[in-house]
Design an enzyme around this catalytic site. Structure first.
Site, PDB file in Angstrom:
ATOM      1  N   ARG A  78     -16.367  -4.563   0.005  1.00  0.00           N
ATOM      2  CA  ARG A  78     -16.304  -3.633  -1.124  1.00  0.00           C
ATOM      3  C   ARG A  78     -15.865  -4.404  -2.363  1.00  0.00           C
ATOM      4  O   ARG A  78     -14.844  -5.091  -2.340  1.00  0.00           O
ATOM      5  CB  ARG A  78     -15.320  -2.503  -0.800  1.00  0.00           C
ATOM      6  CG  ARG A  78     -15.080  -1.590  -1.958  1.00  0.00           C
ATOM      7  CD  ARG A  78     -14.227  -0.366  -1.636  1.00  0.00           C
ATOM      8  NE  ARG A  78     -14.067   0.361  -2.869  1.00  0.00           N
ATOM      9  CZ  ARG A  78     -12.927   0.468  -3.540  1.00  0.00           C
ATOM     10  NH1 ARG A  78     -11.807  -0.013  -3.058  1.00  0.00           N
ATOM     11  NH2 ARG A  78     -12.888   1.096  -4.708  1.00  0.00           N
ATOM     12  N   HIS A 122     -14.145  -0.089 -11.897  1.00  0.00           N
ATOM     13  CA  HIS A 122     -12.769  -0.287 -11.427  1.00  0.00           C
ATOM     14  C   HIS A 122     -11.935  -0.658 -12.663  1.00  0.00           C
ATOM     15  O   HIS A 122     -11.385  -1.745 -12.766  1.00  0.00           O
ATOM     16  CB  HIS A 122     -12.740  -1.372 -10.350  1.00  0.00           C
ATOM     17  CG  HIS A 122     -11.511  -1.364  -9.481  1.00  0.00           C
ATOM     18  ND1 HIS A 122     -11.539  -1.213  -8.110  1.00  0.00           N
ATOM     19  CD2 HIS A 122     -10.197  -1.511  -9.769  1.00  0.00           C
ATOM     20  CE1 HIS A 122     -10.318  -1.274  -7.608  1.00  0.00           C
ATOM     21  NE2 HIS A 122      -9.482  -1.464  -8.594  1.00  0.00           N
ATOM     22  N   GLU A 167     -10.279   5.230  -7.999  1.00  0.00           N
ATOM     23  CA  GLU A 167      -8.971   5.804  -8.317  1.00  0.00           C
ATOM     24  C   GLU A 167      -8.867   6.303  -9.764  1.00  0.00           C
ATOM     25  O   GLU A 167      -8.063   5.784 -10.543  1.00  0.00           O
ATOM     26  CB  GLU A 167      -7.865   4.767  -8.074  1.00  0.00           C
ATOM     27  CG  GLU A 167      -7.759   4.302  -6.639  1.00  0.00           C
ATOM     28  CD  GLU A 167      -6.668   3.239  -6.446  1.00  0.00           C
ATOM     29  OE1 GLU A 167      -6.065   2.794  -7.439  1.00  0.00           O
ATOM     30  OE2 GLU A 167      -6.410   2.863  -5.292  1.00  0.00           O
ATOM     31  N   ASN A 303      -8.245   5.590  -0.914  1.00  0.00           N
ATOM     32  CA  ASN A 303      -7.330   4.457  -0.966  1.00  0.00           C
ATOM     33  C   ASN A 303      -5.937   5.004  -0.695  1.00  0.00           C
ATOM     34  O   ASN A 303      -5.463   5.888  -1.417  1.00  0.00           O
ATOM     35  CB  ASN A 303      -7.335   3.802  -2.343  1.00  0.00           C
ATOM     36  CG  ASN A 303      -8.671   3.145  -2.649  1.00  0.00           C
ATOM     37  OD1 ASN A 303      -9.534   3.067  -1.780  1.00  0.00           O
ATOM     38  ND2 ASN A 303      -8.832   2.672  -3.865  1.00  0.00           N
ATOM     39  N   TYR A 305      -1.892   3.858   0.696  1.00  0.00           N
ATOM     40  CA  TYR A 305      -0.985   2.753   1.038  1.00  0.00           C
ATOM     41  C   TYR A 305       0.328   3.247   1.616  1.00  0.00           C
ATOM     42  O   TYR A 305       1.018   2.520   2.326  1.00  0.00           O
ATOM     43  CB  TYR A 305      -0.659   1.931  -0.214  1.00  0.00           C
ATOM     44  CG  TYR A 305      -1.827   1.110  -0.715  1.00  0.00           C
ATOM     45  CD1 TYR A 305      -2.855   1.690  -1.460  1.00  0.00           C
ATOM     46  CD2 TYR A 305      -1.915  -0.246  -0.434  1.00  0.00           C
ATOM     47  CE1 TYR A 305      -3.924   0.932  -1.906  1.00  0.00           C
ATOM     48  CE2 TYR A 305      -2.983  -1.010  -0.886  1.00  0.00           C
ATOM     49  CZ  TYR A 305      -3.978  -0.416  -1.623  1.00  0.00           C
ATOM     50  OH  TYR A 305      -5.047  -1.166  -2.061  1.00  0.00           O
ATOM     51  N   GLU A 361      -9.265   1.360   0.872  1.00  0.00           N
ATOM     52  CA  GLU A 361      -8.196   0.383   0.597  1.00  0.00           C
ATOM     53  C   GLU A 361      -6.965   0.758   1.391  1.00  0.00           C
ATOM     54  O   GLU A 361      -6.580   1.932   1.457  1.00  0.00           O
ATOM     55  CB  GLU A 361      -7.777   0.383  -0.883  1.00  0.00           C
ATOM     56  CG  GLU A 361      -8.723  -0.283  -1.817  1.00  0.00           C
ATOM     57  CD  GLU A 361      -8.212  -0.281  -3.259  1.00  0.00           C
ATOM     58  OE1 GLU A 361      -6.979  -0.239  -3.479  1.00  0.00           O
ATOM     59  OE2 GLU A 361      -9.055  -0.316  -4.162  1.00  0.00           O
TER      60      GLU A 361
END
Ligand code: IFM
Length: 456
Positions: A78, A122, A167, A303, A305, A361
């Site tokens: 990606r 991005h 995002e 994404n 985390y 991600e």
């Protein structure tokens, strides 16, 4: 006793990057200036004073990077396209050399059976468009659609997975309200305006994609798909006190529902709009916008985390919320290590859609060092990836249609306002020489891919 966790056949094991974070070559071969070039060149914006001017020098070393991907056995890669490399002034004349760079990269990936998963945006808006108001200007959404249409026409058929944006939440808040990202605006009153124009540009790009697909000649493989990548983080209230619970609901609304709801239900969440309206913040929605924004897509990328823990904060006049640390250990950036975030994020998404989902991600920031033996022993990253991948497996067992998992990141890169200080890579980047060194996690990930799963 360890257990073998096997993933479904065809599961996409990947790694992710983004153009400004790795490419360098910031003004080579006709590339135009981006808002990140301008921002990082402004003294005081980046913690360690570095820029993305060279970054990982991927623009010149992409063949070596593809060779690393092949050696690791990646099923998918990606990355994002830098809009100002294609259209240096944001619109108008095409920079053929920029387009050729991505064409060569995509061809090489396809040749090696690595599925390109390409994001159009991005966060590196052409500076020329920022000079005309950037995302605060509705016109930027239409310029994005033109850029998207051009890319789809030239490269569309070569790429199975396209994403419009990465995002948008982070771009809206960090770039336009907090100002620690490009374009460095500190104007929370424009939050919904920026967010709405980003979403509108997504809708227009999806429309362009469908139009292009309907003209395209019959392809050999499955038709290319289009989606969007959202930052979906689970939110937890700091306590059961009603004020914390309300603050938490708002934080989840502003980060997750503000994007999921227009995309999948064709409306903005009423409670979030009300909260912002009391503070004079409104979305400039015109008739037809939400129909465009909610046009069907083919997949959703998440994404994720960690999680966020929210507490009521009367001193924060805009959100009325602040984030408090969780009980778990944290990574170098301060994110709590909380593997259930994978399942919780997938469930948040599944409440809105039954589309195929990808974890686009997930990864850990460390201060990795090369040992005197030349080894980068990132045991903490291996533990993080193992635990998060194990939860991804659980999610599939529970019936969630998860199709792939991408480690952030393929290699240490320019981590935005932190500069080169935060290392997320499977490959260590020596920023002085641009040499790549396989970390232990890269060897470990190669084995995960080879066995299509892990021992846990
Ligand atoms: O580096 C970023 C990436 O650009 C977007 N998602 C989070 C990553 C790690 O912070």
């Amino acid at each position: 006793m360890s257990q073998e966790l096997r993933f479904p056949p065809g599961f996409l094991w990947g790694a992710a990057t983004a153009a400004y974070q790795i490419e360098g070559a910031w003004h080579e071969d006709g590339k135009g200036e981006s808002i990140w070039d301008r921002f990082a060149h402004t003294p005081g914006t980046i913690a360690d004073g570095t820029t993305g001017d060279v970054a990982c020098d991927h623009y010149h070393r992409w063949e070596e990077d593809v060779a690393h991907m092949v050696a690791m056995g990646l099923k998918s890669y990606r990355f994002s396209i830098a809009w100002p490399r294609i259209l240096p002034a944001g619109s108008g004349a095409l920079n053929q050399r920029g387009l050729d760079f991505y064409r060569r990269l995509i061809e090489a990936l396809n040749r090696h059976g690595i599925i390109p998963n390409v994001t159009l945006y991005h966060w590196d808006l052409p500076q020329a468009l920022q000079d005309r108001g950037g995302w605060a200007n509705r016109d930027t959404a239409f310029r994005f659609a033109e850029y998207a249409a051009l890319i789809f026409r030239r490269l569309g058929a070569e790429v199975p997975l396209w994403a419009t944006h990465n995002e948008p939440f982070v771009h809206v808040y960090n770039g336009h309200a907090i100002g620690d990202h490009a374009p460095g605006r500190r104007n929370p009153w424009q939050l919904l305006r920026i967010g709405h124009h980003l979403l509108l540009s997504h809708g227009l790009a999806v429309e362009a994609f469908r139009a292009e697909a309907s003209h395209a000649s019959t392809l050999d493989g499955p038709a290319p798909q289009i989606g969007i990548v959202l930052a979906i983080w689970p939110h937890h209230p700091a306590s059961t006190r009603p004020r914390d619970v309300r603050a938490n609901r708002f934080a989840d609304g502003a980060m997750n529902r503000l994007f999921l709801e227009p995309l999948f239900r064709g409306r903005y969440p009423a409670d979030v709009l009300r909260h912002f309206a009391w503070r004079g913040i409104r979305a400039p929605v015109r008739p037809g916008d939400l129909e465009l924004i909610s046009a069907p897509i083919d997949f959703l990328g998440l994404n994720t985390y960690s999680r966020l823990i929210n507490q009521y904060d009367p001193l924060n006049l805009i959100s009325g919320t602040r984030q408090v640390p969780g009980p778990g250990p944290v990574d170098a950036i301060g994110r709590e290590i909380y593997p259930p975030c994978i399942l919780e994020a997938l469930r948040i998404a599944r409440a809105y859609t039954s589309l195929p989902l990808y974890i686009t991600e997930n990864g850990l920031a460390c201060h990795d060092v090369v040992g005197s033996d030349g080894v980068v022993d990132d045991a903490a990253r291996i533990a993080y990836l193992r635990d998060h991948i194990a939860v991804a497996h659980q999610a599939i067992q529970k019936g969630i249609d998860l199709r792939g998992y991408y480690v952030w990141s393929l290699l240490d890169n320019f981590e935005w306002s932190y500069g080169q200080r935060m290392r997320f890579g499977l490959l260590y980047t020596d920023f002085a020489t641009s040499r790549r060194i396989w970390k232990r996690s890269a060897h470990w990930y190669r084995e995960v891919i080879a066995r299509n799963g892990l021992l846990h």
